[in-house]
Design a protein around this motif. Structure first.
Motif, PDB file in Angstrom:
ATOM      1  N   ASP A  23      -6.439   3.097   0.342  1.00 48.17           N
ATOM      2  CA  ASP A  23      -5.539   1.948   0.425  1.00 48.17           C
ATOM      3  C   ASP A  23      -6.213   0.686  -0.096  1.00 48.17           C
ATOM      4  O   ASP A  23      -7.363   0.402   0.230  1.00 48.17           O
TER       5      ASP A  23
ATOM      6  N   ARG B 276       1.926   6.932  -9.022  1.00 46.62           N
ATOM      7  CA  ARG B 276       2.444   6.691  -7.674  1.00 46.62           C
ATOM      8  C   ARG B 276       3.418   7.799  -7.327  1.00 46.62           C
ATOM      9  O   ARG B 276       4.393   8.023  -8.050  1.00 46.62           O
TER      10      ARG B 276
ATOM     11  N   GLN C  41       5.300   6.586  -0.651  1.00 46.18           N
ATOM     12  CA  GLN C  41       4.569   6.771  -1.894  1.00 46.18           C
ATOM     13  C   GLN C  41       3.153   6.239  -1.772  1.00 46.18           C
ATOM     14  O   GLN C  41       2.911   5.244  -1.098  1.00 46.18           O
ATOM     15  N   ARG C  42       2.224   6.935  -2.447  1.00 44.10           N
ATOM     16  CA  ARG C  42       0.825   6.525  -2.525  1.00 44.10           C
ATOM     17  C   ARG C  42       0.374   6.664  -3.967  1.00 44.10           C
ATOM     18  O   ARG C  42       0.991   7.354  -4.763  1.00 44.10           O
ATOM     19  N   TRP C  43      -0.747   6.028  -4.311  1.00 40.97           N
ATOM     20  CA  TRP C  43      -1.333   6.156  -5.633  1.00 40.97           C
ATOM     21  C   TRP C  43      -2.292   7.333  -5.660  1.00 40.97           C
ATOM     22  O   TRP C  43      -3.046   7.558  -4.707  1.00 40.97           O
ATOM     23  N   TYR C  44      -2.258   8.094  -6.764  1.00 42.20           N
ATOM     24  CA  TYR C  44      -3.131   9.241  -6.974  1.00 42.20           C
ATOM     25  C   TYR C  44      -3.774   9.130  -8.351  1.00 42.20           C
ATOM     26  O   TYR C  44      -3.225   8.496  -9.252  1.00 42.20           O
TER      27      TYR C  44
ATOM     28  N   ARG D 186       0.819  -1.214   0.000  1.00 39.73           N
ATOM     29  CA  ARG D 186       0.000   0.000   0.000  1.00 39.73           C
ATOM     30  C   ARG D 186       0.853   1.264   0.000  1.00 39.73           C
ATOM     31  O   ARG D 186       0.697   2.136  -0.817  1.00 39.73           O
ATOM     32  N   VAL D 187       1.715   1.390   0.945  1.00 39.04           N
ATOM     33  CA  VAL D 187       2.615   2.537   1.016  1.00 39.04           C
ATOM     34  C   VAL D 187       3.999   1.963   1.236  1.00 39.04           C
ATOM     35  O   VAL D 187       4.216   1.245   2.195  1.00 39.04           O
TER      36      VAL D 187
ATOM     37  N   ASP E 228       5.340  10.388  -4.036  1.00 41.97           N
ATOM     38  CA  ASP E 228       5.635  10.811  -2.676  1.00 41.97           C
ATOM     39  C   ASP E 228       5.539  12.332  -2.734  1.00 41.97           C
ATOM     40  O   ASP E 228       6.414  12.993  -3.296  1.00 41.97           O
TER      41      ASP E 228
ATOM     42  N   GLU F 126      -4.072  -1.662  -5.616  1.00 42.56           N
ATOM     43  CA  GLU F 126      -3.447  -2.954  -5.384  1.00 42.56           C
ATOM     44  C   GLU F 126      -4.383  -4.091  -5.782  1.00 42.56           C
ATOM     45  O   GLU F 126      -3.952  -5.098  -6.343  1.00 42.56           O
TER      46      GLU F 126
ATOM     47  N   PRO G 190      -5.246  11.039  -2.261  1.00 38.14           N
ATOM     48  CA  PRO G 190      -4.733   9.683  -2.499  1.00 38.14           C
ATOM     49  C   PRO G 190      -5.886   8.715  -2.727  1.00 38.14           C
ATOM     50  O   PRO G 190      -6.984   8.887  -2.193  1.00 38.14           O
TER      51      PRO G 190
END
Length: 179
Positions: free
Chosen positions: A105, A73, A17-20, A11-12, A75, A109, A102
């Motif tokens: 979560d 993805r 980093q995260r998905w946007y 997830r992170v 940060d 994935e 974001p």
């Protein structure tokens, strides 16, 4: 195409980093993906196969699973994410009040687990001819019946009992779930 690795499914990651979500211009998802990757961003553009009938000919084409959108993805503290808005093919990063929102979560994935080696999201992979399915969308919601046939154009034929008769109904695959 996204390279699937263990770090991609977390997830992170350790870097925060995260998905946007990035909104693209109409039918410019591939252009936006190419230009964002050229800038060094990790991009995920889920695609699906669709059968198109044109001039009495059928052809199978790859289309975006979410037309007009793709995932990046980032940060936010380390990367220059504002440059995404100036990228050819991009309209904007989907924003909250002052920062990009974001993706919750697990959403990206989960989609990544459905992507095959060619980069195509196989959302109907759990369906098989002959199994019992439940309708989840439309006027036949909650109806249960056997799956008779899977068509290549994202459609499925299900045998449902309607008014005391067995009727074969054609539905989108996304409207079905395995029982």
């Amino acid at each position: 195409m996204v390279r699937r690795s263990q770090s991609c499914l977390r997830r992170v990651n350790a870097n925060g980093q995260r998905w946007y979500v990035v909104q693209t211009r109409a039918r410019s998802e591939e252009t936006a993906r190419f230009n964002l990757e050229a800038q060094g961003f990790e991009v995920f553009l889920p695609r699906t196969l669709r059968t198109v009938l044109h001039a009495r000919r059928r052809r199978t084409a790859m289309n975006a699973l979410f037309p007009g959108y793709l995932f990046v993805r980032l940060d936010l503290e380390r990367e220059r994410w504002r440059s995404i808005n100036g990228t050819i093919g991009v309209v904007q990063v989907v924003m909250g009040s002052s920062l990009p929102l974001p993706v919750p979560d697990g959403v990206v994935e989960s989609i990544l687990t459905y992507v095959d080696a060619e980069g195509i999201a196989r959302l109907d992979r759990d369906l098989a001819q002959g199994q019992t399915v439940r309708v989840t969308l439309g006027p036949f919601t909650e109806s249960i019946g056997p799956l008779m046939r899977l068509d290549p154009n994202e459609r499925a034929r299900v045998l449902l009992e309607i008014m005391g008769r067995a009727v074969e109904i054609t539905l989108p695959r996304r409207a079905l779930e395995a029982v």
